[in-house]
Design a protein around this motif. Structure first.
Motif, PDB file in Angstrom:
ATOM      1  N   ILE A 591     -14.983   1.503 -15.685  1.00  0.00           N
ATOM      2  CA  ILE A 591     -14.350   1.977 -14.444  1.00  0.00           C
ATOM      3  C   ILE A 591     -12.878   2.288 -14.723  1.00  0.00           C
ATOM      4  CG2 ILE A 591     -13.689   1.364 -12.072  1.00  0.00           C
ATOM      5  CD1 ILE A 591     -16.087  -0.563 -12.036  1.00  0.00           C
ATOM      6  N   ARG A 592     -12.449   3.413 -14.175  1.00  0.00           N
ATOM      7  CA  ARG A 592     -11.010   3.736 -14.171  1.00  0.00           C
ATOM      8  C   ARG A 592     -10.619   3.951 -12.726  1.00  0.00           C
ATOM      9  NH1 ARG A 592      -6.555   6.361 -16.962  1.00  0.00           N
ATOM     10  NH2 ARG A 592      -5.575   7.775 -15.497  1.00  0.00           N
ATOM     11  N   MET A 593      -9.597   3.230 -12.281  1.00  0.00           N
ATOM     12  CA  MET A 593      -9.178   3.309 -10.883  1.00  0.00           C
ATOM     13  C   MET A 593      -7.674   3.570 -10.845  1.00  0.00           C
ATOM     14  SD  MET A 593     -10.029   0.444  -8.067  1.00  0.00           S
ATOM     15  CE  MET A 593     -10.159   0.908  -6.362  1.00  0.00           C
ATOM     16  N   THR A 594      -7.275   4.587 -10.112  1.00  0.00           N
ATOM     17  CA  THR A 594      -5.851   4.921 -10.049  1.00  0.00           C
ATOM     18  C   THR A 594      -5.470   5.357  -8.638  1.00  0.00           C
ATOM     19  OG1 THR A 594      -6.219   7.240 -10.567  1.00  0.00           O
ATOM     20  CG2 THR A 594      -5.840   5.790 -12.443  1.00  0.00           C
ATOM     21  N   GLY A 595      -4.188   5.469  -8.418  1.00  0.00           N
ATOM     22  CA  GLY A 595      -3.673   5.913  -7.128  1.00  0.00           C
ATOM     23  C   GLY A 595      -2.312   5.271  -6.917  1.00  0.00           C
ATOM     24  N   GLU A 596      -1.607   5.755  -5.921  1.00  0.00           N
ATOM     25  CA  GLU A 596      -0.290   5.173  -5.667  1.00  0.00           C
ATOM     26  C   GLU A 596      -0.464   3.727  -5.207  1.00  0.00           C
ATOM     27  OE1 GLU A 596       1.254   8.071  -2.902  1.00  0.00           O
ATOM     28  OE2 GLU A 596       0.931   9.608  -4.424  1.00  0.00           O
ATOM     29  N   ASP A 597       0.151   2.813  -5.894  1.00  0.00           N
ATOM     30  CA  ASP A 597       0.139   1.390  -5.534  1.00  0.00           C
ATOM     31  C   ASP A 597      -1.266   0.803  -5.454  1.00  0.00           C
ATOM     32  OD1 ASP A 597       3.093   1.435  -5.046  1.00  0.00           O
ATOM     33  OD2 ASP A 597       2.439   2.879  -3.533  1.00  0.00           O
ATOM     34  N   VAL A 598      -2.165   1.366  -6.222  1.00  0.00           N
ATOM     35  CA  VAL A 598      -3.571   0.963  -6.121  1.00  0.00           C
ATOM     36  C   VAL A 598      -3.789  -0.466  -6.635  1.00  0.00           C
ATOM     37  CG1 VAL A 598      -4.287   1.851  -8.383  1.00  0.00           C
ATOM     38  CG2 VAL A 598      -5.876   1.934  -6.480  1.00  0.00           C
ATOM     39  N   GLU A 599      -2.907  -0.941  -7.491  1.00  0.00           N
ATOM     40  CA  GLU A 599      -3.137  -2.267  -8.073  1.00  0.00           C
ATOM     41  C   GLU A 599      -3.116  -3.342  -6.991  1.00  0.00           C
ATOM     42  OE1 GLU A 599      -0.394  -2.842 -11.300  1.00  0.00           O
ATOM     43  OE2 GLU A 599      -1.188  -1.139 -12.423  1.00  0.00           O
ATOM     44  N   ARG A 600      -2.143  -3.235  -6.097  1.00  0.00           N
ATOM     45  CA  ARG A 600      -2.085  -4.179  -4.987  1.00  0.00           C
ATOM     46  C   ARG A 600      -2.907  -3.673  -3.804  1.00  0.00           C
ATOM     47  NH1 ARG A 600       2.721  -4.633  -0.792  1.00  0.00           N
ATOM     48  NH2 ARG A 600       1.431  -2.895  -0.055  1.00  0.00           N
ATOM     49  N   GLY A 601      -2.933  -2.326  -3.648  1.00  0.00           N
ATOM     50  CA  GLY A 601      -3.534  -1.710  -2.457  1.00  0.00           C
ATOM     51  C   GLY A 601      -2.430  -1.435  -1.457  1.00  0.00           C
ATOM     52  N   THR A 602      -2.464  -0.218  -0.867  1.00  0.00           N
ATOM     53  CA  THR A 602      -1.417   0.152   0.088  1.00  0.00           C
ATOM     54  C   THR A 602      -1.266  -0.898   1.179  1.00  0.00           C
ATOM     55  OG1 THR A 602      -1.800   2.482  -0.297  1.00  0.00           O
ATOM     56  CG2 THR A 602      -0.764   1.930   1.778  1.00  0.00           C
ATOM     57  N   PHE A 603      -2.405  -1.435   1.608  1.00  0.00           N
ATOM     58  CA  PHE A 603      -2.369  -2.359   2.748  1.00  0.00           C
ATOM     59  C   PHE A 603      -2.419  -3.812   2.280  1.00  0.00           C
ATOM     60  CE2 PHE A 603      -4.424   1.670   3.722  1.00  0.00           C
ATOM     61  CZ  PHE A 603      -3.475   2.193   4.592  1.00  0.00           C
ATOM     62  N   SER A 604      -1.993  -4.010   1.048  1.00  0.00           N
ATOM     63  CA  SER A 604      -1.890  -5.350   0.478  1.00  0.00           C
ATOM     64  C   SER A 604      -3.219  -6.100   0.545  1.00  0.00           C
ATOM     65  CB  SER A 604      -0.794  -6.132   1.221  1.00  0.00           C
ATOM     66  OG  SER A 604      -0.315  -7.145   0.401  1.00  0.00           O
ATOM     67  N   HIS A 605      -4.295  -5.403   0.314  1.00  0.00           N
ATOM     68  CA  HIS A 605      -5.602  -6.040   0.460  1.00  0.00           C
ATOM     69  C   HIS A 605      -6.347  -6.209  -0.853  1.00  0.00           C
ATOM     70  CE1 HIS A 605      -6.338  -1.763   0.225  1.00  0.00           C
ATOM     71  NE2 HIS A 605      -7.593  -2.016  -0.077  1.00  0.00           N
ATOM     72  N   ARG A 606      -5.960  -5.446  -1.876  1.00  0.00           N
ATOM     73  CA  ARG A 606      -6.820  -5.429  -3.068  1.00  0.00           C
ATOM     74  C   ARG A 606      -6.446  -6.526  -4.052  1.00  0.00           C
ATOM     75  NH1 ARG A 606      -6.748  -0.237  -4.254  1.00  0.00           N
ATOM     76  NH2 ARG A 606      -8.756   0.089  -3.240  1.00  0.00           N
ATOM     77  N   HIS A 607      -5.229  -6.532  -4.503  1.00  0.00           N
ATOM     78  CA  HIS A 607      -4.751  -7.482  -5.502  1.00  0.00           C
ATOM     79  C   HIS A 607      -5.651  -7.511  -6.735  1.00  0.00           C
ATOM     80  CE1 HIS A 607      -1.638  -8.679  -2.798  1.00  0.00           C
ATOM     81  NE2 HIS A 607      -2.540  -8.816  -1.846  1.00  0.00           N
ATOM     82  N   ALA A 608      -5.916  -6.321  -7.252  1.00  0.00           N
ATOM     83  CA  ALA A 608      -6.680  -6.237  -8.503  1.00  0.00           C
ATOM     84  C   ALA A 608      -5.828  -6.740  -9.663  1.00  0.00           C
ATOM     85  CB  ALA A 608      -7.110  -4.795  -8.756  1.00  0.00           C
ATOM     86  N   VAL A 609      -4.515  -6.707  -9.475  1.00  0.00           N
ATOM     87  CA  VAL A 609      -3.604  -7.233 -10.494  1.00  0.00           C
ATOM     88  C   VAL A 609      -2.756  -8.310  -9.825  1.00  0.00           C
ATOM     89  CG1 VAL A 609      -1.779  -6.669 -12.141  1.00  0.00           C
ATOM     90  CG2 VAL A 609      -3.514  -4.947 -11.575  1.00  0.00           C
ATOM     91  N   PHE A 610      -2.896  -9.544 -10.297  1.00  0.00           N
ATOM     92  CA  PHE A 610      -2.014 -10.612  -9.815  1.00  0.00           C
ATOM     93  C   PHE A 610      -0.819 -10.703 -10.748  1.00  0.00           C
ATOM     94  CE2 PHE A 610      -6.145 -12.149  -8.155  1.00  0.00           C
ATOM     95  CZ  PHE A 610      -5.783 -12.265  -6.817  1.00  0.00           C
ATOM     96  N   HIS A 611       0.298 -11.149 -10.185  1.00  0.00           N
ATOM     97  CA  HIS A 611       1.482 -11.340 -11.017  1.00  0.00           C
ATOM     98  C   HIS A 611       1.879 -12.802 -10.955  1.00  0.00           C
ATOM     99  CE1 HIS A 611       2.142  -7.027 -11.678  1.00  0.00           C
ATOM    100  NE2 HIS A 611       1.556  -6.924 -10.494  1.00  0.00           N
ATOM    101  N   ASP A 612       1.994 -13.429 -12.088  1.00  0.00           N
ATOM    102  CA  ASP A 612       2.388 -14.836 -12.133  1.00  0.00           C
ATOM    103  C   ASP A 612       3.685 -15.002 -11.345  1.00  0.00           C
ATOM    104  OD1 ASP A 612       2.032 -17.445 -14.310  1.00  0.00           O
ATOM    105  OD2 ASP A 612       3.901 -17.202 -13.181  1.00  0.00           O
TER     106      ASP A 612
END
Ligand SMILES: Cc1ncc(C[n+]2csc(CCOP(=O)(O)OP(=O)(O)O)c2C)c(N)n1
Length: 930
Positions: A591-612
């Motif tokens: 899977i390749r997933m991209t987009g503006e701010d897609v890692e967190r999700g525009t609406f802060s719902h995805r959080h595919a990438v957590f940051h320590d």
């Protein structure tokens, strides 16, 4: 003059030389030593400006500055135009500008000029002359904007040492002449055989083909195995014939374009395209390289990001768990631009901006501007504000070589340097091939209407082949009769191929095959609950020492129990998405997933990438969980829609077995990529037989945020929907989203189609869209969802309201719903392909229906209504009337005021449940029978 009074760009160099001399007088050459003997460091008085040897120190600095100016600005005096227009020049290139005469320079040591030219020169004059022959020749080196010292030094060495420009032996000279002859004769043959037919001839920039040969062979020697070549119309047929080995017979047959040669297959929606937009791929490796040229639309430069995305995909390994691995050495993208289009089309800047981004880099794209000094009828003055057509590339730190297209050796040297630079640094390089256009914009166009003087010159200007052949014969490098014998050879080859063309049908390209009917409907997408629990636990495993943000930690805790009770509505949108992606990866689909701010999700719902929380270190659970059998990559995109959609399209068609997902920040912004949608995504199948399967996630829904954050413009997709070219869904539950993603992954090979998903915003966390674990396990994607509550009293239902997406939630959560026992609210979850069978079944369940309503929150001229109306009318036939409820026609998607929005939403609900009541408040909502 004292040492600390020196100014000018090269004062630093002179001072450095002086410092070297001070440390060790033997470290500089004798002449320089002699000059420095009389110098005095700053602070010491009594230093004369004249050395004992009579050398004025100002002249020393002047010579060094002159050398630097030649390096920086020499291209301004280079003879780049084959038609002979004089270069603009620059005052700083003359010795006088630095207080020098030629005689002064002869007095000065060559070492002041520095670099390889100084090594074999007797004095500064000779060294400067050598520099001029390099920098002010038929090549303009434009690299002063490269700020990385190592890159700049490499370029300087390459330019000045000749190290990278191997001299051509007699054999390679003959081979190059042979190649140019092939290029020219092909055009002349077409011109003669098909007079007036458009072919966008390469003539005037013929060297494009040998340049491509050099780059492709050089890159292949350096380990590349695939070249992706993107170009517009100009010279395309020639490049197809000579670089992609498209058989002459095929090209000639297509030129004849007889109706008999076309098989009109309207059942496939097949339309085909004109010959100068067609793509191709070499059937066998050329040398060691496969070469691909994607088809492209007329929209100039639109293919740039597509080709770059293809190259990225071809160089990416994604068959293993974890991140995807990209190796830029494997694939070389080469983009051929027009001199008017390169500065004029914004997509070029967007594409160049991708070049150094981790998720988009290609390991260096080679750009060639086929610069014929005209854009249709427009001149350089009409077309760009930069000094050169290539000016934009400077800002992206791309080295530029301007080269006169009538100098074959200079052109080949430029090509050599281009692939060497890419191989060394993995960065972009640009060749500005300055030529001319022998004919009009196309071959039927009259250029002397607008460029009379230029075309007078062109009429008597010999071709590059003629010029070079003449030079080579005069020098005795080739026998005098060779040039003409080559011309005859290629003419007779083409003549005999043309004479023996087989029946045209044999040249008709294979058409795309149709997928088996019903593949989507039959796809099983449920996943056993135990499996989902296993995956969920693995995704929530915390690596040692990773500190989560406290707020996110709470969400993660809730996720732990999300699958505990099979019938709890505990699966929200984000959980459904992550589980769908995890199951797809566990099935072995990358899977390749991209987009503006897609890692967190525009609406802060995805959080595919957590940051320590204490170190910022990223954690991507979808790359870590042990059940994955394929790579997951996710990248925040740059702030672009057009180029990034083009890029993902290219990535997708190159590697169709990977699931590629692009998310818009808000659905509205997809119109920034309208060219990509219209020209590639929705029509690529009909024009070129491409089978994209790119997924678009487009937040959509009327929530009072105004005209710009409401609509993903589904009507535009529906207007482009025809035959079988896309799927458009508007899911109202997390489970539906889960199943549609899984269905897409399952269909990548069997029935690939672009998938457009209208996604929620405020509903992301709304209980009404949450699903049960059981629905993930047992369900599958439903194109229509009947009203479960109403089915129990189907006999008393006299109104069926059909709607799609978020407005459904507005309807069923309203207090009007309870009182309207006669109304069923059914959801059309798939807008295209039109779910005729499913809708028919649903309507058939309500025998007493007296009116069917299409209800939407979009204005009447937007949303799905105008697409649905004829289809629903046909479906309902004379069963009952069809009614529309929704906003009135409007040029703007929604009202700007949140209060007005609420009023309109309220009226929609009221009208849905009680058609008898006239609107109580003024609103833009219409309820009308059609
Ligand atoms: C986006 C877009 N706008 C306008 C056109 C119409 N058009 C076709 S070719 C051309 C001139 C292109 O000039 P240049 O980039 O210098 O390439 P050349 O044709 O000279 O090789 C124009 C304006 C187009 N094809 N695409």
């Amino acid at each position: 003059m004292r040492l600390d009074e020196f100014t000018g760009i090269n004062a630093g160099y002179v001072l450095e030389l002086y410092e070297r001399y001070r440390q060790n007088p033997e470290s500089v050459d004798p002449q320089t030593r002699k000059a420095f003997e009389s110098w005095t460091p700053a602070g010491q008085s009594g230093s004369p400006s004249q050395s004992a040897a009579g050398i004025d120190i100002r002249k020393v600095v002047g010579a060094a500055n002159l050398a630097e100016c030649v390096r920086r600005y020499g291209h301004l005096a280079a003879q780049l135009d084959p038609l002979g227009s004089p270069p603009v020049g620059d005052p700083s290139l003359s010795p006088a500008a630095h207080g020098l005469t030629d005689a002064d320079l002869r007095q000065l040591p060559a070492s002041l000029v520095d670099g390889p030219v100084a090594e074999s020169a007797a004095n500064a004059f000779e060294a400067i002359e050598k520099l001029r022959r390099i920098y002010c020749s038929t090549t303009g080196f434009d690299y002063a904007h490269i700020f990385v010292p190592e890159e700049r030094e490499w370029l300087r060495q390459a330019a000045e040492s000749g190290r990278f420009l191997p001299p051509m032996d007699a054999h390679s000279v003959e081979a190059a002449l042979d190649r140019i002859t092939q290029v020219e004769v092909f055009e002349r043959f077409l011109h003669r055989t098909f007079p007036g037919k458009t072919r966008f001839s390469v003539e005037g920039v013929d060297m494009l083909v040998p340049i491509l040969d050099e780059i492709i062979c050089g890159a292949a020697d350096h380990g590349a195995r695939h070249a992706v070549l993107a170009m517009a119309h100009r010279g395309r047929l020639n490049v197809l014939a000579h670089v992609l080995d498209k058989p002459y017979a095929q090209i000639l047959a297509e030129f004849k374009d007889p109706v008999a040669a076309r098989s009109f297959r309207t059942d496939l929606g097949w339309m085909g395209d004109v010959k100068y937009h067609a793509g191709a791929r070499t059937a066998a490796p050329r040398g060691q390289m496969y070469i691909t040229m994607p088809p492209n639309p007329s929209h100039l430069e639109a293919v740039d990001p597509v080709a770059v995305g293809m190259a990225r995909a071809a160089g990416t390994q994604a068959g293993q768990r974890g991140p995807a691995h990209f190796d830029g050495a494997v694939t070389v993208p080469i983009l051929i631009h027009g001199d008017a289009a390169f500065p004029g089309q914004g997509i070029v800047a967007e594409t160049l901006n991708l070049s150094r981004l981790p998720g988009y880099s290609t390991g260096g794209t080679i750009h060639i501007i086929a610069n014929n000094q005209l854009g249709f009828t427009a001149t350089a003055e009409d077309s760009y504000s930069t000094s050169y057509a290539s000016g934009l590339a400077r800002g992206f730190k791309i080295p530029i070589l301007h080269v006169n297209a009538d100098d074959p050796v200079a052109c080949l040297e430029a090509a050599h340097l281009a692939w060497q630079y890419r191989a060394r640094f993995g960065l972009d390089f640009l060749i500005d091939l300055v030529g001319y256009r022998r004919h009009g914009h196309n071959e039927g166009d009259e250029p002397s209407f607008t460029q009379p003087m230029m075309y007078k010159t062109i009429a008597s200007h010999p071709t590059v082949r003629e010029l070079w052949a003449r030079t080579l014969v005069e020098k005795g490098t080739i026998p005098p009769d060779l040039p003409e014998s080559l011309v005859r050879k290629y003419f007779s080859q083409l003549e005999s191929i043309y004479a023996s063309l087989k029946p045209e049908q044999e040249y008709v390209p294979a058409l795309p095959s149709k997928a088996p009917a019903g593949a989507a409907a039959r796809t099983v997408t449920g996943v056993p609950l135990d499996r989902l629990r296993e995956l969920n636990d693995a995704l929530l495993t915390r690596p040692q020492g990773f500190t989560f943000n406290r707020k996110l930690e709470r969400g993660l805790e809730r996720r732990r129990s999300a699958l505990a009770n099979p019938s709890d509505r505990s699966i929200d949108w984000a959980t459904a998405e992550e589980l769908a992606l995890a199951t797809i990866l566990a099935d072995g689909v990358p899977i390749r997933m991209t987009g503006e701010d897609v890692e967190r999700g525009t609406f802060s719902h995805r959080h595919a990438v957590f940051h320590d929380a204490s170190t910022g270190r990223p954690l991507i659970a979808l790359q870590e969980f042990p059940q994955a059998r394929a790579a997951f990559e996710i990248h925040n995109s740059p702030l672009s829609e057009n180029a990034v959609v083009g890029f993902e399209f290219g990535y997708n068609v190159q590697e169709p077995r990977r699931l590629v997902i692009w998310e818009a920040q808000y659905g509205d912004f997809i119109n920034g990529a309208q060219v990509m949608l219209d020209q590639f995504v929705t029509s690529g199948r009909a024009k070129w037989g491409l089978t994209p399967s790119l997924v678009f996630l487009l937040p959509h829904g009327y929530e009072g945020q105004g005209p710009e954050h409401s609509s993903a413009r589904p009507e535009r997709f529906l207007a482009a929907a025809a035959d079988i070219n896309l799927r458009l869904v508007n899911c109202t539950t997390a489970a539906q989203y889960f199943h549609v993603l899984r269905r897409q992954a399952a269909l990548l090979e069997r029935d690939p189609l672009p998938l457009i998903v209208l996604t929620p915003k405020s509903l992301l966390r709304h209980p009404a869209v949450a699903s049960t674990p059981r629905e993930l396990e047992q369900g599958r994607f439903l194109s229509v969802i009947d009203d479960e509550e109403a089915r129990g009293r189907a006999g008393s239902i006299d109104r069926v309201v059909l709607c799609s997406g978020k407005v459904y939630v507005d309807l069923v959560t309203s207090d009007r719903r309870g009182a309207a026992a006669n109304v069923a609210v059914c959801r059309v979850e798939q807008l295209y392909p039109f779910p005729k069978i499913a809708l028919n079944e649903v309507l058939g369940r309500y025998p007493s229906v007296r009116d069917v309503v299409w209800l939407q929150e979009e204005p009447e001229n937007m949303g799905a209504w105008e697409f649905m109306r004829p289809l629903l009318e046909e479906l309902i036939a004379d069963r009952c009337p069809l009614r529309y409820i929704g906003r009135a026609r409007s040029s703007s998607p929604s009202e700007g005021s949140a209060a007005w929005h609420q009023l309109n939403q309220k009226m929609l609900v009221e009208q849905a449940f009680d058609l008898g009541t006239p609107a109580t408040e003024p609103s833009m909502v219409l309820s009308k029978e059609v």
